[in-house]
Design a protein around this motif. Structure first.
Motif, PDB file in Angstrom:
ATOM      1  N   ILE A   3      16.061   6.297   3.688  1.00 41.04           N
ATOM      2  CA  ILE A   3      15.331   7.527   3.469  1.00 41.04           C
ATOM      3  C   ILE A   3      14.979   8.104   4.831  1.00 41.04           C
ATOM      4  O   ILE A   3      14.631   7.369   5.762  1.00 41.04           O
ATOM      5  N   ASP A   4      15.091   9.410   4.976  1.00 37.77           N
ATOM      6  CA  ASP A   4      14.841  10.108   6.223  1.00 37.77           C
ATOM      7  C   ASP A   4      13.427  10.695   6.181  1.00 37.77           C
ATOM      8  O   ASP A   4      13.149  11.573   5.363  1.00 37.77           O
ATOM      9  N   LEU A   5      12.529  10.165   7.036  1.00 37.31           N
ATOM     10  CA  LEU A   5      11.135  10.610   7.053  1.00 37.31           C
ATOM     11  C   LEU A   5      10.596  10.686   8.468  1.00 37.31           C
ATOM     12  O   LEU A   5      11.090  10.001   9.360  1.00 37.31           O
ATOM     13  N   GLU A   6       9.557  11.498   8.642  1.00 33.82           N
ATOM     14  CA  GLU A   6       8.783  11.495   9.877  1.00 33.82           C
ATOM     15  C   GLU A   6       7.572  10.605   9.651  1.00 33.82           C
ATOM     16  O   GLU A   6       6.801  10.824   8.709  1.00 33.82           O
ATOM     17  N   VAL A   7       7.418   9.585  10.504  1.00 36.27           N
ATOM     18  CA  VAL A   7       6.338   8.615  10.342  1.00 36.27           C
ATOM     19  C   VAL A   7       5.696   8.310  11.694  1.00 36.27           C
ATOM     20  O   VAL A   7       6.263   8.604  12.744  1.00 36.27           O
ATOM     21  N   LYS A   8       4.510   7.723  11.636  1.00 39.32           N
ATOM     22  CA  LYS A   8       3.869   7.153  12.823  1.00 39.32           C
ATOM     23  C   LYS A   8       3.110   5.911  12.387  1.00 39.32           C
ATOM     24  O   LYS A   8       2.569   5.842  11.288  1.00 39.32           O
ATOM     25  N   THR A   9       3.111   4.913  13.262  1.00 39.43           N
ATOM     26  CA  THR A   9       2.457   3.647  12.945  1.00 39.43           C
ATOM     27  C   THR A   9       0.948   3.815  12.976  1.00 39.43           C
ATOM     28  O   THR A   9       0.401   4.393  13.912  1.00 39.43           O
ATOM     29  N   ALA A  10       0.273   3.325  11.942  1.00 41.20           N
ATOM     30  CA  ALA A  10      -1.187   3.371  11.872  1.00 41.20           C
ATOM     31  C   ALA A  10      -1.781   1.974  12.017  1.00 41.20           C
ATOM     32  O   ALA A  10      -2.753   1.782  12.741  1.00 41.20           O
ATOM     33  N   ILE A  23      -5.118 -10.192  10.162  1.00 41.29           N
ATOM     34  CA  ILE A  23      -5.235  -9.867  11.576  1.00 41.29           C
ATOM     35  C   ILE A  23      -4.557  -8.506  11.748  1.00 41.29           C
ATOM     36  O   ILE A  23      -3.330  -8.395  11.647  1.00 41.29           O
ATOM     37  N   VAL A  24      -5.376  -7.460  11.932  1.00 40.70           N
ATOM     38  CA  VAL A  24      -4.883  -6.082  11.915  1.00 40.70           C
ATOM     39  C   VAL A  24      -5.034  -5.444  13.292  1.00 40.70           C
ATOM     40  O   VAL A  24      -6.099  -5.497  13.899  1.00 40.70           O
ATOM     41  N   GLU A  25      -3.946  -4.833  13.748  1.00 39.08           N
ATOM     42  CA  GLU A  25      -3.955  -4.044  14.982  1.00 39.08           C
ATOM     43  C   GLU A  25      -3.918  -2.569  14.588  1.00 39.08           C
ATOM     44  O   GLU A  25      -3.019  -2.137  13.867  1.00 39.08           O
ATOM     45  N   ARG A  26      -4.897  -1.800  15.034  1.00 37.76           N
ATOM     46  CA  ARG A  26      -4.920  -0.362  14.783  1.00 37.76           C
ATOM     47  C   ARG A  26      -4.158   0.344  15.898  1.00 37.76           C
ATOM     48  O   ARG A  26      -4.384   0.083  17.064  1.00 37.76           O
ATOM     49  N   VAL A  27      -3.249   1.227  15.510  1.00 37.68           N
ATOM     50  CA  VAL A  27      -2.406   1.935  16.472  1.00 37.68           C
ATOM     51  C   VAL A  27      -2.798   3.402  16.462  1.00 37.68           C
ATOM     52  O   VAL A  27      -3.011   3.987  15.402  1.00 37.68           O
ATOM     53  N   GLN A  28      -2.898   3.993  17.630  1.00 40.25           N
ATOM     54  CA  GLN A  28      -3.331   5.390  17.753  1.00 40.25           C
ATOM     55  C   GLN A  28      -2.171   6.291  18.171  1.00 40.25           C
ATOM     56  O   GLN A  28      -2.273   7.042  19.138  1.00 40.25           O
ATOM     57  N   GLU A  29      -1.067   6.231  17.459  1.00 46.05           N
ATOM     58  CA  GLU A  29       0.055   7.120  17.771  1.00 46.05           C
ATOM     59  C   GLU A  29      -0.325   8.544  17.382  1.00 46.05           C
ATOM     60  O   GLU A  29      -0.930   8.772  16.326  1.00 46.05           O
ATOM     61  N   THR A  30       0.023   9.496  18.214  1.00 49.30           N
ATOM     62  CA  THR A  30      -0.321  10.889  17.936  1.00 49.30           C
ATOM     63  C   THR A  30       0.847  11.681  17.374  1.00 49.30           C
ATOM     64  O   THR A  30       0.645  12.649  16.657  1.00 49.30           O
ATOM     65  N   TYR A  49      -0.132   6.258   3.224  1.00 50.17           N
ATOM     66  CA  TYR A  49       0.684   5.289   3.962  1.00 50.17           C
ATOM     67  C   TYR A  49       1.916   4.815   3.201  1.00 50.17           C
ATOM     68  O   TYR A  49       1.910   4.721   1.977  1.00 50.17           O
ATOM     69  N   LEU A  50       2.935   4.454   3.998  1.00 52.85           N
ATOM     70  CA  LEU A  50       4.022   3.603   3.529  1.00 52.85           C
ATOM     71  C   LEU A  50       3.690   2.207   4.039  1.00 52.85           C
ATOM     72  O   LEU A  50       3.376   2.041   5.221  1.00 52.85           O
ATOM     73  N   LEU A  51       3.743   1.215   3.203  1.00 50.58           N
ATOM     74  CA  LEU A  51       3.618  -0.175   3.632  1.00 50.58           C
ATOM     75  C   LEU A  51       5.033  -0.705   3.746  1.00 50.58           C
ATOM     76  O   LEU A  51       5.789  -0.718   2.770  1.00 50.58           O
ATOM     77  N   VAL A  52       5.410  -1.123   4.974  1.00 54.05           N
ATOM     78  CA  VAL A  52       6.777  -1.574   5.218  1.00 54.05           C
ATOM     79  C   VAL A  52       6.776  -2.952   5.857  1.00 54.05           C
ATOM     80  O   VAL A  52       5.837  -3.328   6.556  1.00 54.05           O
ATOM     81  N   THR A  53       7.847  -3.691   5.618  1.00 54.48           N
ATOM     82  CA  THR A  53       8.021  -4.975   6.276  1.00 54.48           C
ATOM     83  C   THR A  53       8.520  -4.732   7.690  1.00 54.48           C
ATOM     84  O   THR A  53       9.151  -3.722   7.984  1.00 54.48           O
ATOM     85  N   HIS A  56       9.179 -10.620  12.432  1.00 53.81           N
ATOM     86  CA  HIS A  56       8.278 -11.758  12.620  1.00 53.81           C
ATOM     87  C   HIS A  56       7.235 -11.893  11.500  1.00 53.81           C
ATOM     88  O   HIS A  56       6.105 -12.295  11.741  1.00 53.81           O
ATOM     89  N   GLY A  57       7.594 -11.500  10.281  1.00 58.52           N
ATOM     90  CA  GLY A  57       6.699 -11.646   9.138  1.00 58.52           C
ATOM     91  C   GLY A  57       5.548 -10.654   9.102  1.00 58.52           C
ATOM     92  O   GLY A  57       4.625 -10.821   8.318  1.00 58.52           O
ATOM     93  N   ARG A  58       5.603  -9.640   9.936  1.00 57.72           N
ATOM     94  CA  ARG A  58       4.518  -8.652   9.963  1.00 57.72           C
ATOM     95  C   ARG A  58       4.742  -7.559   8.929  1.00 57.72           C
ATOM     96  O   ARG A  58       5.855  -7.335   8.476  1.00 57.72           O
ATOM     97  N   MET A  59       3.653  -6.894   8.595  1.00 61.47           N
ATOM     98  CA  MET A  59       3.685  -5.713   7.742  1.00 61.47           C
ATOM     99  C   MET A  59       3.124  -4.562   8.559  1.00 61.47           C
ATOM    100  O   MET A  59       2.264  -4.762   9.422  1.00 61.47           O
ATOM    101  N   MET A  60       3.593  -3.345   8.277  1.00 55.94           N
ATOM    102  CA  MET A  60       3.112  -2.172   8.992  1.00 55.94           C
ATOM    103  C   MET A  60       2.746  -1.081   7.995  1.00 55.94           C
ATOM    104  O   MET A  60       3.417  -0.914   6.980  1.00 55.94           O
ATOM    105  N   TYR A  61       1.680  -0.381   8.306  1.00 56.14           N
ATOM    106  CA  TYR A  61       1.303   0.807   7.553  1.00 56.14           C
ATOM    107  C   TYR A  61       1.692   2.011   8.388  1.00 56.14           C
ATOM    108  O   TYR A  61       1.215   2.171   9.515  1.00 56.14           O
ATOM    109  N   TRP A  62       2.585   2.832   7.855  1.00 57.01           N
ATOM    110  CA  TRP A  62       3.017   4.047   8.542  1.00 57.01           C
ATOM    111  C   TRP A  62       2.448   5.251   7.816  1.00 57.01           C
ATOM    112  O   TRP A  62       2.516   5.340   6.582  1.00 57.01           O
TER     113      TRP A  62
END
Length: 83
Positions: A3-10, A23-30, A49-53, A56-62
């Motif tokens: 799927i073609d989308l514009e995203v940024k890591t949150a 253990i959550v890292e907050r990302v401040q992408e603009t 958000y999109l929750l994506v795999t 290294h077993g991490r999950m990301m919220y975009w």
């Protein structure tokens, strides 16, 4: 399939601590970045958000740069959505 989308890591979830708390890292992408995202990576979609795999077993919220209704229409047009 992609799927073609514009995203940024949150948020990046790096795992769990000894008390089973994420253990959550907050990302401040603009800026949003256009990505071709493998459908298999998407675990869930919320209004924000999109929750994506990730590696290294991490999950990301975009955060994505459209409405949830627009995203649902895109998925539906490509036969990736069941109503």
């Amino acid at each position: 399939m992609y799927i073609d989308l514009e995203v940024k890591t949150a948020l990046i979830v790096h795992g769990f601590d000894e008390n089973n708390q994420e253990i959550v890292e907050r990302v401040q992408e603009t800026d949003y970045v256009r990505k071709l995202i493998s459908i298999d990576r998407i675990q869930s979609i919320s209004k924000q958000y999109l929750l994506v795999t990730s590696s290294h077993g991490r999950m990301m919220y975009w955060e994505y740069n459209c409405s949830i209704d627009e995203l649902k229409q895109l998925l539906h047009r490509n036969s990736l959505m069941i109503n």
